[in-house]
Design a protein around this motif. Sequence first.
Motif: not given
Length: 193
Positions: A128-136
């Motif tokens: 999800d977007s929050r996980q994508a944030w953390t990864i980025a």
Amino acid sequence: MKSTTLALLLATAMLAAQPAPVVDGLLPDTGGSGIPTIPVAESTPGGALEAMRAIPPDFSDGILVVTGRSGAPDPSDWIVLARENQDVSTLERFVLRGGRVESRSTSLDAAEAFRGSDYINPDEVAVDSRQAWTIAVGALESKGAAAASADYSLKVPGKDVDGVWTVKVLDAKGNTLGEVEVSATSGDVLRSR
């Protein structure tokens, strides 16, 4: 002795009857089948999955792109472009806030209107977007500047290809720190610049 044995058997049976717990966001490999665990993205309040799942059912199979701006980590609004399930010539633009459709209009996005039918299936999105944030943000740590927000785009770039998050990470002044592409199914960083 008999009552202790009976109590022990009853307790063991009750434990075995309970579903296996979800650990670290992964479904357990049940029964020693050898099948790898599958990542599960939980729909977080304010996340892109929550927005996609709020799309009216007659558009839910035709989601083309999900975007959000100035998320810290999640944007206040998500914009979803989707085609009607039965009439693919109908392209709608949905603005969602807090898991609800705030507005809906016919989309004038010519590029998306003529694009092929590479639809996002929310059930196949494991990041999800929050996980994508953390990864980025993690991928850009070496740049040294503190991430303050991000602009998001989720698309399926081609036929038989998984969805890809493009996360543009910004500092507190709105300057771009970098852009990271993340697989929406595996969480792998595909590109960082």
